[in-house]
Design a protein around this motif. Structure first.
Motif, mmCIF file in Angstrom:
data_model
loop_
_atom_site.group_PDB
_atom_site.id
_atom_site.type_symbol
_atom_site.label_atom_id
_atom_site.label_comp_id
_atom_site.label_asym_id
_atom_site.label_seq_id
_atom_site.Cartn_x
_atom_site.Cartn_y
_atom_site.Cartn_z
ATOM 1 N N LYS A 228 1.358 -14.695 -7.887
ATOM 2 C CA LYS A 228 2.197 -14.362 -6.730
ATOM 3 C C LYS A 228 1.853 -12.975 -6.208
ATOM 4 O O LYS A 228 1.303 -12.135 -6.928
ATOM 5 C CB LYS A 228 3.673 -14.413 -7.131
ATOM 6 C CG LYS A 228 4.143 -15.830 -7.435
ATOM 7 C CD LYS A 228 5.626 -15.882 -7.733
ATOM 8 C CE LYS A 228 6.036 -17.331 -7.999
ATOM 9 N NZ LYS A 228 7.441 -17.442 -8.421
ATOM 10 N N THR A 229 2.229 -12.763 -4.930
ATOM 11 C CA THR A 229 2.049 -11.434 -4.354
ATOM 12 C C THR A 229 3.283 -10.589 -4.663
ATOM 13 O O THR A 229 4.344 -11.113 -5.031
ATOM 14 C CB THR A 229 1.882 -11.501 -2.832
ATOM 15 O OG1 THR A 229 3.120 -11.971 -2.261
ATOM 16 C CG2 THR A 229 0.741 -12.423 -2.439
ATOM 17 N N ILE A 230 3.136 -9.293 -4.461
ATOM 18 C CA ILE A 230 4.272 -8.383 -4.657
ATOM 19 C C ILE A 230 5.415 -8.771 -3.726
ATOM 20 O O ILE A 230 6.575 -8.834 -4.141
ATOM 21 C CB ILE A 230 3.829 -6.923 -4.417
ATOM 22 C CG1 ILE A 230 2.903 -6.472 -5.556
ATOM 23 C CG2 ILE A 230 5.041 -5.992 -4.300
ATOM 24 C CD1 ILE A 230 2.217 -5.148 -5.318
ATOM 25 N N ASP A 231 5.080 -9.061 -2.466
ATOM 26 C CA ASP A 231 6.133 -9.419 -1.507
ATOM 27 C C ASP A 231 6.849 -10.704 -1.912
ATOM 28 O O ASP A 231 8.070 -10.810 -1.761
ATOM 29 C CB ASP A 231 5.545 -9.569 -0.098
ATOM 30 C CG ASP A 231 5.242 -8.220 0.535
ATOM 31 O OD1 ASP A 231 5.845 -7.220 0.106
ATOM 32 O OD2 ASP A 231 4.385 -8.168 1.446
ATOM 33 N N GLN A 232 6.085 -11.677 -2.424
ATOM 34 C CA GLN A 232 6.731 -12.918 -2.893
ATOM 35 C C GLN A 232 7.694 -12.613 -4.037
ATOM 36 O O GLN A 232 8.828 -13.100 -4.067
ATOM 37 C CB GLN A 232 5.667 -13.904 -3.380
ATOM 38 C CG GLN A 232 4.968 -14.662 -2.265
ATOM 39 C CD GLN A 232 3.833 -15.527 -2.808
ATOM 40 O OE1 GLN A 232 3.136 -15.148 -3.754
ATOM 41 N NE2 GLN A 232 3.642 -16.684 -2.195
ATOM 42 N N SER B 220 8.365 -0.845 -4.545
ATOM 43 C CA SER B 220 7.611 0.257 -5.155
ATOM 44 C C SER B 220 7.413 0.023 -6.645
ATOM 45 O O SER B 220 6.316 0.218 -7.181
ATOM 46 C CB SER B 220 8.351 1.581 -4.972
ATOM 47 O OG SER B 220 8.198 2.081 -3.687
ATOM 48 N N ASN B 221 8.486 -0.391 -7.304
ATOM 49 C CA ASN B 221 8.401 -0.583 -8.757
ATOM 50 C C ASN B 221 7.507 -1.777 -9.099
ATOM 51 O O ASN B 221 6.778 -1.754 -10.098
ATOM 52 C CB ASN B 221 9.794 -0.740 -9.359
ATOM 53 C CG ASN B 221 10.577 0.569 -9.306
ATOM 54 O OD1 ASN B 221 10.040 1.606 -8.927
ATOM 55 N ND2 ASN B 221 11.852 0.511 -9.690
ATOM 56 N N ALA B 222 7.559 -2.800 -8.249
ATOM 57 C CA ALA B 222 6.657 -3.940 -8.463
ATOM 58 C C ALA B 222 5.207 -3.482 -8.309
ATOM 59 O O ALA B 222 4.314 -3.915 -9.057
ATOM 60 C CB ALA B 222 6.981 -5.067 -7.486
ATOM 61 N N GLU B 223 4.950 -2.599 -7.353
ATOM 62 C CA GLU B 223 3.586 -2.059 -7.176
ATOM 63 C C GLU B 223 3.116 -1.343 -8.441
ATOM 64 O O GLU B 223 1.935 -1.420 -8.815
ATOM 65 C CB GLU B 223 3.555 -1.100 -5.980
ATOM 66 C CG GLU B 223 3.669 -1.797 -4.634
ATOM 67 C CD GLU B 223 3.977 -0.843 -3.484
ATOM 68 O OE1 GLU B 223 4.037 -1.322 -2.327
ATOM 69 O OE2 GLU B 223 4.174 0.370 -3.728
ATOM 70 N N VAL B 224 4.039 -0.674 -9.108
ATOM 71 C CA VAL B 224 3.693 0.044 -10.345
ATOM 72 C C VAL B 224 3.364 -0.972 -11.452
ATOM 73 O O VAL B 224 2.424 -0.780 -12.224
ATOM 74 C CB VAL B 224 4.822 1.009 -10.765
ATOM 75 C CG1 VAL B 224 4.439 1.759 -12.044
ATOM 76 C CG2 VAL B 224 5.116 2.015 -9.646
ATOM 77 N N MET C 73 0.841 -1.185 0.000
ATOM 78 C CA MET C 73 0.000 0.000 0.000
ATOM 79 C C MET C 73 0.879 1.239 0.000
ATOM 80 O O MET C 73 2.029 1.224 0.385
ATOM 81 C CB MET C 73 -0.894 0.007 1.235
ATOM 82 C CG MET C 73 -1.931 -1.107 1.232
ATOM 83 S SD MET C 73 -3.124 -0.990 -0.121
ATOM 84 C CE MET C 73 -2.556 -2.272 -1.205
ATOM 85 N N ARG C 74 0.302 2.318 -0.402
ATOM 86 C CA ARG C 74 1.076 3.547 -0.447
ATOM 87 C C ARG C 74 1.434 4.005 0.958
ATOM 88 O O ARG C 74 0.619 3.977 1.850
ATOM 89 C CB ARG C 74 0.287 4.651 -1.133
ATOM 90 C CG ARG C 74 0.043 4.354 -2.567
ATOM 91 C CD ARG C 74 -0.605 5.543 -3.221
ATOM 92 N NE ARG C 74 -0.922 5.209 -4.596
ATOM 93 C CZ ARG C 74 -1.432 6.077 -5.450
ATOM 94 N NH1 ARG C 74 -1.648 7.308 -5.057
ATOM 95 N NH2 ARG C 74 -1.701 5.725 -6.678
ATOM 96 N N ARG C 75 2.637 4.422 1.104
ATOM 97 C CA ARG C 75 3.059 4.955 2.383
ATOM 98 C C ARG C 75 3.305 6.433 2.213
ATOM 99 O O ARG C 75 4.294 6.851 1.657
ATOM 100 C CB ARG C 75 4.345 4.266 2.841
ATOM 101 C CG ARG C 75 4.178 2.782 3.090
ATOM 102 C CD ARG C 75 5.457 2.062 2.800
ATOM 103 N NE ARG C 75 5.804 2.201 1.398
ATOM 104 C CZ ARG C 75 6.975 1.893 0.914
ATOM 105 N NH1 ARG C 75 7.916 1.479 1.674
ATOM 106 N NH2 ARG C 75 7.215 2.027 -0.380
#
Ligand code: ZN
Length: 317
Positions: free
Chosen positions: A277-281, A308-312, A1-3
């Motif tokens: 997969k999740t972003i964290d994985q 961050s880049n994976a979130e994008v 999530m955005r921080r």
């Protein structure tokens, strides 16, 4: 999530110094990357001479290019707030000529805020998109950032006066400067500035050296277009050296490889997303391919830029 945490400018500056110092550490050889912020002072600007009339000023934010033409100085990027006067004072050690033109590579505060501290007679040139982004300021995605901008409270002093869509040429002959917009990458307005006679290009933060770039989707930046934008820039003819946003001066081969590196990262992230997969994985499993020697590894990247880049990527931006 955005921080997003609203911080005072003072805390922000210190925080970013740490973050960028860790994330954008310079390669072992060459000039050290200039820290963000710090105390604005002429003594805290480092001068690197590229040719007889082209210099890089490190320190105080993004790398500033100084191009001394027949009629005056063309500056590229003006650092964080407070560094305008130190830049002017440092220029006096290089030339008696005044600043006539400022070009901003992109909208971020550590490249544009100093604009407001130059005389109002100075011409300011950006891409159309960067002007729009400067007028509609958003925090840098993935970086905890103060939500202030000098342009909202100073009557617009320092905002661009002239813009271009895809290409613009300033000056001619030995003084020619060519500006290009090749598409979104670090932001939606990234400008590539070519000093033709010197065979040098200023890439701004679109080229992060051997590090993960910021893909600032709050400001039009893009993961899915990053590699193709860099590939276009890397095809610019008659350029030998590339000024980076915060790292050392590098080569066109380095730039080309940086584009491929980001293409690989985004492709792998897209594949992980598709596989459920999740972003964290993905971030935990991904490592820098061996062919990218000298690149910052995720463990060494204190800012979490990979995440961050994976979130994008996950947002399909
Ligand atoms: Zn930037």
């Amino acid at each position: 999530m955005r921080r997003r945490i609203v911080l005072s400018a003072l805390v922000l500056t210190g925080l970013l110094s740490i973050a960028v110092g860790a994330a954008q550490q310079a390669p072992p050889a060459g000039r050290a990357a200039g820290p963000l912020g710090g105390t604005p002072s002429v003594d805290n600007l480092q001068v690197q001479k590229l040719t007889d009339n082209l210099y890089v000023l490190g320190g105080g934010g993004g790398n500033t290019a100084v191009f001394i033409t027949a009629n005056g100085v063309v500056l590229v990027d003006t650092k964080v707030s407070g560094w305008g006067q130190p830049i002017i004072d440092k220029l006096k050690t290089l030339t008696p000529k005044p600043v006539t033109t400022i070009i901003n590579t992109h909208t971020h505060f550590d490249h544009v805020n100093g604009n407001a501290e130059f005389p109002t007679t100075v011409d300011i040139v950006t891409s159309e998109n960067t002007k729009h982004l400067m007028e509609n300021w958003q925090p840098v995605y993935g970086v905890q950032l103060d939500s202030s901008t000098p342009f909202k409270t100073n009557g617009g002093r320092g905002l661009p006066k002239r813009t271009f869509k895809d290409r613009m040429t300033l000056g001619s002959g030995a003084d020619e400067v060519d500006l290009f917009f090749h598409g979104p990458a670090h932001t939606g307005g990234d400008t590539w500035v070519v000093f033709k006679a010197a065979r040098v290009m200023h890439a701004g933060d679109a080229f992060a050296g051997k590090n993960a770039p910021i893909m600032d989707m709050n400001n039009g930046g893009s993961a899915v277009h990053y590699a193709e934008t860099i590939a276009k820039a890397a095809q610019t003819p008659n350029v030998d050296r590339v000024i980076t946003g915060h790292s050392t001066v590098m080569t066109m081969a380095d730039l080309k490889q940086f584009g491929e590196f980001n293409g690989d990262f985004v492709r792998d992230a897209q594949a992980a997303k598709k596989a459920g997969k999740t972003i964290d994985q993905f971030v935990a499993e991904w490592s820098v391919p061996a062919k990218y020697t000298g690149y910052t590894t995720p463990a060494a990247n204190a800012r979490g830029q990979w995440k961050s880049n994976a979130e994008v990527v996950w947002a399909d931006k």
